[in-house]
Design a protein around this motif. Structure first.
Motif, PDB file in Angstrom:
ATOM      1  N   ALA A 219       1.150  13.099   4.351  1.00 46.14           N
ATOM      2  CA  ALA A 219       0.287  12.294   3.958  1.00 46.14           C
ATOM      3  C   ALA A 219       0.563  10.802   4.229  1.00 46.14           C
TER       4      ALA A 219
ATOM      5  N   ARG B 280       0.777  -1.185  -0.067  1.00 49.31           N
ATOM      6  CA  ARG B 280      -0.026   0.003   0.160  1.00 49.31           C
ATOM      7  C   ARG B 280       0.826   1.220  -0.087  1.00 49.31           C
TER       8      ARG B 280
ATOM      9  N   PHE C 155      -3.007  14.550 -10.662  1.00 51.22           N
ATOM     10  CA  PHE C 155      -2.107  14.906  -9.495  1.00 51.22           C
ATOM     11  C   PHE C 155      -2.325  14.754  -8.209  1.00 51.22           C
ATOM     12  N   THR C 156      -3.367  14.026  -7.533  1.00 46.30           N
ATOM     13  CA  THR C 156      -3.722  13.682  -6.254  1.00 46.30           C
ATOM     14  C   THR C 156      -3.135  12.462  -6.134  1.00 46.30           C
ATOM     15  N   ARG C 157      -2.554  12.410  -4.713  1.00 42.27           N
ATOM     16  CA  ARG C 157      -1.954  11.371  -4.228  1.00 42.27           C
ATOM     17  C   ARG C 157      -3.297  10.793  -3.183  1.00 42.27           C
ATOM     18  N   GLU C 158      -3.226   9.524  -3.287  1.00 42.85           N
ATOM     19  CA  GLU C 158      -4.076   8.358  -2.553  1.00 42.85           C
ATOM     20  C   GLU C 158      -3.617   7.226  -2.264  1.00 42.85           C
ATOM     21  N   PRO C 159      -3.958   6.784  -1.074  1.00 42.95           N
ATOM     22  CA  PRO C 159      -3.420   5.461  -0.850  1.00 42.95           C
ATOM     23  C   PRO C 159      -3.638   4.457  -1.848  1.00 42.95           C
TER      24      PRO C 159
ATOM     25  N   SER D 182      -1.147   8.065   6.522  1.00 46.16           N
ATOM     26  CA  SER D 182      -1.490   6.926   5.845  1.00 46.16           C
ATOM     27  C   SER D 182      -0.677   5.756   5.979  1.00 46.16           C
ATOM     28  N   ILE D 183       0.619   5.847   5.664  1.00 47.35           N
ATOM     29  CA  ILE D 183       1.479   4.552   5.689  1.00 47.35           C
ATOM     30  C   ILE D 183       2.039   4.488   7.264  1.00 47.35           C
TER      31      ILE D 183
ATOM     32  N   LEU E  18       1.407   5.679  -1.459  1.00 50.47           N
ATOM     33  CA  LEU E  18       0.519   6.860  -2.024  1.00 50.47           C
ATOM     34  C   LEU E  18       0.909   7.051  -3.326  1.00 50.47           C
TER      35      LEU E  18
ATOM     36  N   PHE F   3      -5.699  16.713 -12.575  1.00 50.02           N
ATOM     37  CA  PHE F   3      -5.762  17.240 -11.445  1.00 50.02           C
ATOM     38  C   PHE F   3      -6.465  16.403 -10.432  1.00 50.02           C
TER      39      PHE F   3
ATOM     40  N   HIS G 193      -6.425   7.509   7.022  1.00 51.57           N
ATOM     41  CA  HIS G 193      -6.478   7.932   5.664  1.00 51.57           C
ATOM     42  C   HIS G 193      -5.961   9.154   5.303  1.00 51.57           C
ATOM     43  N   ALA G 194      -5.560   9.241   4.368  1.00 51.56           N
ATOM     44  CA  ALA G 194      -5.087  10.600   3.694  1.00 51.56           C
ATOM     45  C   ALA G 194      -4.889  10.736   2.367  1.00 51.56           C
ATOM     46  N   VAL G 195      -5.301  12.046   1.717  1.00 54.92           N
ATOM     47  CA  VAL G 195      -4.823  12.062   0.340  1.00 54.92           C
ATOM     48  C   VAL G 195      -3.964  13.436   0.390  1.00 54.92           C
ATOM     49  N   GLN G 196      -3.549  13.813  -0.743  1.00 46.97           N
ATOM     50  CA  GLN G 196      -2.669  14.806  -0.837  1.00 46.97           C
ATOM     51  C   GLN G 196      -2.739  15.358  -2.312  1.00 46.97           C
ATOM     52  N   SER G 197      -3.072  16.643  -2.592  1.00 49.85           N
ATOM     53  CA  SER G 197      -3.331  17.207  -3.916  1.00 49.85           C
ATOM     54  C   SER G 197      -2.423  18.396  -4.008  1.00 49.85           C
ATOM     55  N   GLN G 198      -2.376  18.773  -5.187  1.00 47.89           N
ATOM     56  CA  GLN G 198      -1.510  19.940  -5.534  1.00 47.89           C
ATOM     57  C   GLN G 198      -1.948  20.868  -6.594  1.00 47.89           C
TER      58      GLN G 198
ATOM     59  N   ILE H 255       3.237  15.557   0.624  1.00 49.70           N
ATOM     60  CA  ILE H 255       3.287  14.342   0.422  1.00 49.70           C
ATOM     61  C   ILE H 255       3.773  13.503   1.752  1.00 49.70           C
TER      62      ILE H 255
END
Lengths: 414, 183
Positions: free
Chosen positions: B25, A3, A173-177, B29-30, A5, A169, B35-40, B22
């Motif tokens: 996040a 798992r 460009f969004t990081r998710e697990p 999450s790790i 990101l 975007f 739970h986490a998400v990152q956007s830019q 990052i």
């Protein structure tokens, strides 16, 4: 399985890597994405055994992808927005060749005016090309859909190319697990491409004929492609069942969220549908019987799935993140034709356009759409399609126009 | 709806704020298994100009990955502060760089300032670690992940030779904010 990101772009690259793609034709310049860059690095470092060739345009790139796929190798490529349109001629051509490969499109609004943010007019321009389409809402889905797409494309009952679509975007460009499945499990789910009779060699033709044909054979082959695309509904369901068994994640042609007891149902595609999920949660907390349907499969259009899911519903709120000028929302049109004329109560279908060029859709707007539809149901009459746009935005527009000194220009009124 | 905590890192392109997002996040999450998400933001403004990176952290899966209005915001430059402080929740937090944000925009949130760039230059000796100082500072400010998780996530990202440098930077950022909040 691990798992980590990942951005949507990263997830797409992982999907291609795990699928064991053998050939990657790529146009490397903008609007190309990090998908190709990521795979190129893996090939360079010897982590992936794949032949990458850079080409001078998306037009050549899609030609190369189709040509390679009919020789029987597993092919992957990717593009975005204007790039997809630049390759449009060849989308139709290689789909007609019945070339099974996977193309990832990162959806972004089209010019003009120019934007970098997402909407679906680019991918919907490819709607009638013969490519099948899978639409993703999360980064995990991007990876998983690429594996599903290869099984779908290569199935002998289908044999058509597939586009996997993700929103610029919002996913790219969004990081998710993301859970990255291990290579052995993927190899069991998706064995090497068995091309059977697809071993095209220009120097060793199976038969020879004229290059230009008349309406009779033309109609035959076009309709064959259509029937093959329709087969993909059942093949997708079979593959999704095998996928769930292998990886524990379930996919459906149309994802349903709180629909069973719903009276009103939102219909949306792509990552913006995740906003609708939150709105559904809130509306349910307030006691409203509301749900959400999200087509993952857009081509073939899962008409029967929609009919089943919407049977007995009172109202449907279609939110289109696209605009067919002079008609309205494409999904609304498709859904209307899928529902019209079938026995059972036809729900009131209300059309909204929102999220063009990445414009946000607020929670309040979801509540408003719900209220408008509730009203429409009680009046048994759908209001005219509406663009989601606030008074504040309109004032802001006027201000910008004043700065640009374009007051007094004629404006179309709704 | 799931409880979610939203943090924005903003400043100039090239300051490493996307990386800071990052790492946060990853810490959530790790390392912490939440739970986490990152956007830019990315595009024409990605080099120079104002840039931002947003992280959403929650105990439940996050449906919608974009931050809407944030609980806490970091602004490393005046331009970023002017542009991004408007989207802070009432009662939220704004942390700015003392030297680069002379006029933090006022609003219904608490403003803190520490000299992030100056600390990087004078106390660590490398301006490049400003983002790690900022990360330590934001974690101290928000308590959104444990101090150790943040550090662990930072160290997982950096080569062996820079571990001490980054550890120092992270701890400086964390402690400066804790001192500020205590005082």
């Amino acid at each position: 399985m691990k798992r980590t990101l990942l951005t949507g772009n990263g997830a797409a690259a992982w999907g291609a890597r795990l699928a064991g793609v053998e050939y990657l034709p790529a146009f490397p310049i903008t609007p190309q994405t990090e998908i190709i860059e990521t795979i190129a690095r893996w090939i360079d470092f010897g982590e992936m055994d794949c032949r990458m060739v850079t080409l001078d345009s998306e037009h050549s790139m899609i030609t190369a992808a189709g040509a390679a796929a009919v020789t029987g190798v597993r092919v992957f490529t990717a593009t975005s927005s204007q790039g997809l349109l630049y390759g449009m001629e060849m989308l139709y051509t290689v789909a007609g060749w019945r070339a099974p490969f996977v193309l990832v499109n990162v959806s972004r609004g089209l010019a003009s005016p120019i934007t970098l943010e997402p909407d679906h007019n680019d991918i919907l321009a490819a709607r009638d090309s013969g490519f099948l389409q899978l639409h993703c809402a999360t980064c995990q889905e991007v990876l998983d859909c690429i594996l599903l797409a290869y099984r779908l494309a290569e199935d002998e009952r289908v044999r058509l190319p597939v586009i996997v679509n993700l929103d610029g975007f919002y996913l790219s460009f969004t990081r998710e697990p993301v859970e990255i499945p291990d290579a052995e499990s993927v190899a069991r789910f998706l064995p090497p491409f068995d091309p059977e009779n697809l071993g095209f060699r220009a120097g060793a033709p199976l038969s020879e004929a004229v290059a230009v044909i008349g309406g009779t054979p033309y109609s035959y082959f076009r309709y064959q492609s259509h029937l093959a695309a329709l087969n993909a509904v059942d093949v997708f369901a079979e593959n999704a069942a095998a996928f769930a068994q292998a990886f524990g994640r379930t996919y459906q042609a149309v994802e349903a969220y709180h629909c069973d007891d719903a009276e009103l149902v939102f219909v949306m595609m792509g990552s913006f549908a995740t906003k609708a999920k939150e709105a559904v949660d809130r509306l349910r907390e307030a006691g409203e019987a509301v749900g959400l349907l999200r087509p993952v499969l857009l081509r073939p259009f899962p008409a029967a799935d929609f009919r089943r899911a919407l049977s007995g519903k009172k109202g449907v709120i279609v939110v289109d993140q696209n605009l067919s000028m002079g008609k309205g929302g494409v999904l609304h049109t498709e859904l209307a034709s899928a529902l019209y004329g079938y026995p059972g109560t036809t729900p009131v279908l209300v059309s909204f356009i929102g999220g063009l060029g990445g414009r946000d859709i607020s929670a309040e707007e979801f509540y408003e759409m719900h209220a408008v539809t509730r009203q429409a149901v009680s009046e048994k009459r759908a209001p005219a399609p509406r663009l989601l746009y606030t008074e504040v935005e309109l004032r802001e527009m006027k201000k910008i126009q004043a700065i640009a000194r374009v007051q007094g220009l004629k404006e179309q009124q709704t | 709806m799931a409880e979610r905590y939203e943090i924005r890192f903003s400043g100039a392109g090239g300051q490493g704020l996307i990386t800071a997002g990052i790492i946060l996040a990853e810490a959530a999450s790790i390392i912490e298994g939440r739970h986490a998400v990152q956007s830019q933001s990315y595009g024409p403004e990605a080099r120079g100009g104002a840039s931002k990176s947003e992280v959403i952290i929650g105990e439940d899966p996050i449906d919608y990955p974009k931050a809407t209005i944030v609980d806490a915001c970091l602004a490393m430059t005046q331009e970023a502060a002017d542009k991004y402080a408007v989207g802070i929740k009432p009662g939220g937090l704004l942390l700015v760089d003392t030297d680069f944000v002379k006029n933090p925009p006022k609003g219904d949130y608490t403003i803190y300032d520490i000299p992030i760039m100056r600390t990087a230059k004078l106390e660590v000796g490398r301006e490049i670690v400003a983002n790690v100082i900022a990360l330590g500072a934001m974690i101290a400010l928000t308590d959104v992940v444990k101090r150790e998780s943040g550090l662990q996530a930072v160290l997982a990202k950096v080569p062996e030779a820079f571990i001490e440098l980054n550890k120092k930077a992270y701890n400086l950022g964390f402690e400066k904010v804790k001192e500020l909040m205590a005082g």
